[in-house]
Design an enzyme around this catalytic site. Structure first.
Site, PDB file in Angstrom:
ATOM      1  N   CYS A   1     -14.272 -22.255   1.929  1.00  0.00           N
ATOM      2  CA  CYS A   1     -15.128 -23.036   0.697  1.00  0.00           C
ATOM      3  C   CYS A   1     -16.226 -22.794   1.427  1.00  0.00           C
ATOM      4  O   CYS A   1     -17.731 -23.075   0.481  1.00  0.00           O
ATOM      5  CB  CYS A   1     -14.911 -24.892   1.617  1.00  0.00           C
ATOM      6  SG  CYS A   1     -15.665 -26.055   0.681  1.00  0.00           S
TER       7      CYS A   1
ATOM      8  N   GLY B   1     -21.197 -28.917  -6.247  1.00  0.00           N
ATOM      9  CA  GLY B   1     -20.958 -28.994  -4.964  1.00  0.00           C
ATOM     10  C   GLY B   1     -19.627 -28.729  -4.676  1.00  0.00           C
ATOM     11  O   GLY B   1     -18.647 -29.221  -5.301  1.00  0.00           O
ATOM     12  N   CYS B   2     -18.972 -28.370  -3.568  1.00  0.00           N
ATOM     13  CA  CYS B   2     -17.648 -28.438  -3.297  1.00  0.00           C
ATOM     14  C   CYS B   2     -17.098 -29.945  -3.495  1.00  0.00           C
ATOM     15  O   CYS B   2     -17.316 -30.446  -3.007  1.00  0.00           O
ATOM     16  CB  CYS B   2     -17.168 -28.383  -1.123  1.00  0.00           C
ATOM     17  SG  CYS B   2     -15.851 -27.980  -0.655  1.00  0.00           S
ATOM     18  N   PHE B   3     -16.030 -29.974  -4.206  1.00  0.00           N
ATOM     19  CA  PHE B   3     -15.188 -30.962  -5.210  1.00  0.00           C
ATOM     20  C   PHE B   3     -14.577 -31.748  -3.509  1.00  0.00           C
ATOM     21  O   PHE B   3     -14.812 -33.144  -4.124  1.00  0.00           O
ATOM     22  CB  PHE B   3     -13.980 -30.767  -6.027  1.00  0.00           C
ATOM     23  CG  PHE B   3     -13.250 -29.746  -5.578  1.00  0.00           C
ATOM     24  CD1 PHE B   3     -12.731 -29.490  -4.875  1.00  0.00           C
ATOM     25  CD2 PHE B   3     -12.644 -28.546  -6.300  1.00  0.00           C
ATOM     26  CE1 PHE B   3     -11.769 -28.168  -4.425  1.00  0.00           C
ATOM     27  CE2 PHE B   3     -11.919 -28.025  -7.146  1.00  0.00           C
ATOM     28  CZ  PHE B   3     -11.513 -27.306  -5.097  1.00  0.00           C
ATOM     29  N   TRP B   4     -14.163 -31.070  -2.131  1.00  0.00           N
ATOM     30  CA  TRP B   4     -13.587 -32.263  -1.535  1.00  0.00           C
ATOM     31  C   TRP B   4     -14.855 -34.026  -0.971  1.00  0.00           C
ATOM     32  O   TRP B   4     -13.958 -34.518  -1.119  1.00  0.00           O
ATOM     33  CB  TRP B   4     -14.139 -31.450  -0.236  1.00  0.00           C
ATOM     34  CG  TRP B   4     -12.567 -30.301  -0.513  1.00  0.00           C
ATOM     35  CD1 TRP B   4     -11.882 -29.855  -0.831  1.00  0.00           C
ATOM     36  CD2 TRP B   4     -12.611 -29.194   0.465  1.00  0.00           C
ATOM     37  NE1 TRP B   4     -10.770 -29.146  -0.745  1.00  0.00           N
ATOM     38  CE2 TRP B   4     -11.348 -28.327   0.421  1.00  0.00           C
ATOM     39  CE3 TRP B   4     -13.214 -29.258   1.587  1.00  0.00           C
ATOM     40  CZ2 TRP B   4     -11.208 -27.215   0.964  1.00  0.00           C
ATOM     41  CZ3 TRP B   4     -12.980 -27.739   2.392  1.00  0.00           C
ATOM     42  CH2 TRP B   4     -12.175 -27.171   2.029  1.00  0.00           C
TER      43      TRP B   4
END
Length: 234
Positions: free
Chosen positions: A17, A55-58
């Site tokens: 990530c 951004g990071c989908f988490w």
């Protein structure tokens, strides 16, 4: 049936990530912004979708799973082809995909404009070009993938409104990308924030955003998230 990621898988994912990270960045602070002047009135439908990339989908998934009126939020990819909609390939930054989240919501409970207000206020920094926090590359770009012309107009109008009001210290770089297909991400990405609350990446980058949601949108916050795995197990 989705399976929870193992500790080892989580460790590998953390490395991926932020593989292009230039080093630690300050955790994002939420910012109070006005609601959109142009929004959609509640329609007869009880289910609509929105696709957002920030951004990071988490973290983006984790935020919207805790918003009242949202029925599901699925991590995935948008902007590229089906053949390249795979985490390792998207991570190259050459597929055209952005890490995105497909949000299914009840428009009688929450409007598309309110989802965008949360997006710009607490989900990410819309002034960062091709990066979010420690994650760098076009796959982490800020983008809105409208489902129809009405969503596109609301998004376009809202960006202009926020820029004109100089809400942020720099211009918004969020792109409105109309031609796309959304592809769900691999099972081990779904509900990642909830399943890995002690992951250093989650603790530093994403949990502060959940707190921002609670503070700035207390009337919309719900403590129990709408999890993908819970929905699929029913």
């Amino acid at each position: 049936m989705w399976s929870a990621p193992s500790f080892l898988a989580g460790t590998v994912l953390l490395a991926l990530c932020s593989f292009a990270s230039s080093g630690p960045a300050a955790a994002q602070e939420g910012i109070a912004i006005p609601p959109p002047a142009v929004d959609r009135e509640a329609a007869g439908s009880n289910s609509e979708t929105a696709v957002l990339a920030g951004g990071c989908f988490w973290g983006v998934q984790g935020i919207y799973q805790r918003v009242q009126g949202v029925r599901s939020a699925v991590s995935g990819y948008a902007g590229g082809t089906a053949e390249t909609a795979h985490y390792e390939m998207v991570g190259s930054g050459r597929t055209g995909h952005a890490e995105a989240v497909e949000i299914t919501y009840d428009p009688r409970q929450i409007s598309y404009g309110k989802l965008l207000q949360i997006f710009f206020s607490v989900a990410h920094d819309p002034t960062e070009l091709n990066r979010q926090g420690p994650d760098i590359g076009p796959q982490y770009r800020t983008a809105i993938f409208p489902q129809n012309s009405e969503q596109a107009e609301i998004a376009k109008s809202y960006i202009a409104q926020l820029d004109q009001a100089r809400v942020f210290s720099a211009a918004i770089v969020t792109k409105i990308e109309s031609a796309y297909t959304f592809y769900p991400a691999e099972a081990y990405h779904q509900d990642y924030l909830t399943l890995n609350p002690t992951s250093p990446y989650i603790v530093y980058n994403d949990l502060p955003k959940i707190e921002n949601l609670k503070q700035l949108f207390s009337d919309r916050y719900r403590a129990t998230p709408a999890l993908v795995k819970a929905k699929l197990s029913n």
